[in-house]
Design an enzyme around this catalytic site. Sequence first.
Site: not given
Length: 164
Positions: A123, A135
């Site tokens: 998250e 990411y």
Amino acid sequence: MRRMEEGAPEQKPSPFLIRPMTHEDMPAVTELEKASFRNPWSPELLRRELDHDWSTILLVEEPQPDGARKLLGLAIFWIVQDEVHVLNVATAPEQRRRGVARAVMDEVLARGRARRCVLATLEVRRSNEAALGLYKSLGFRPVGVRPNYYADEGEDAIVMVLDF
């Protein structure tokens, strides 16, 4: 005349040392957490993670000219069954944009692959554009939103997944 070989460009070795955290690292890690986050992980929470069999805390350090090592960042992750779950990635504010988070995430993912994991999850704050970019560059894709996940600020988390 020699023909140039095609293929992946040669990678330079990382200037960083990546190693597992020990209890002796607690003071430096606590300071890194305080410098990196508005709501840092407590020493008690870090201690619990150190003691869980399924949890790993990796530190990123840089060798110094005097032989000492400077703590630059960390990652905390779990390997449960065939999944990697990244709980925390931190880089000291003055060390950002040097590849610290990428280096530690590369190591986290390599460890997951070595353990035959099929999936990695994490998250990330909706507002953390640098982390979202990192990411995505590693192959993670957004799959959902956790509303008000960061309760103190009321900020949503983007749930991201990487298939190995």
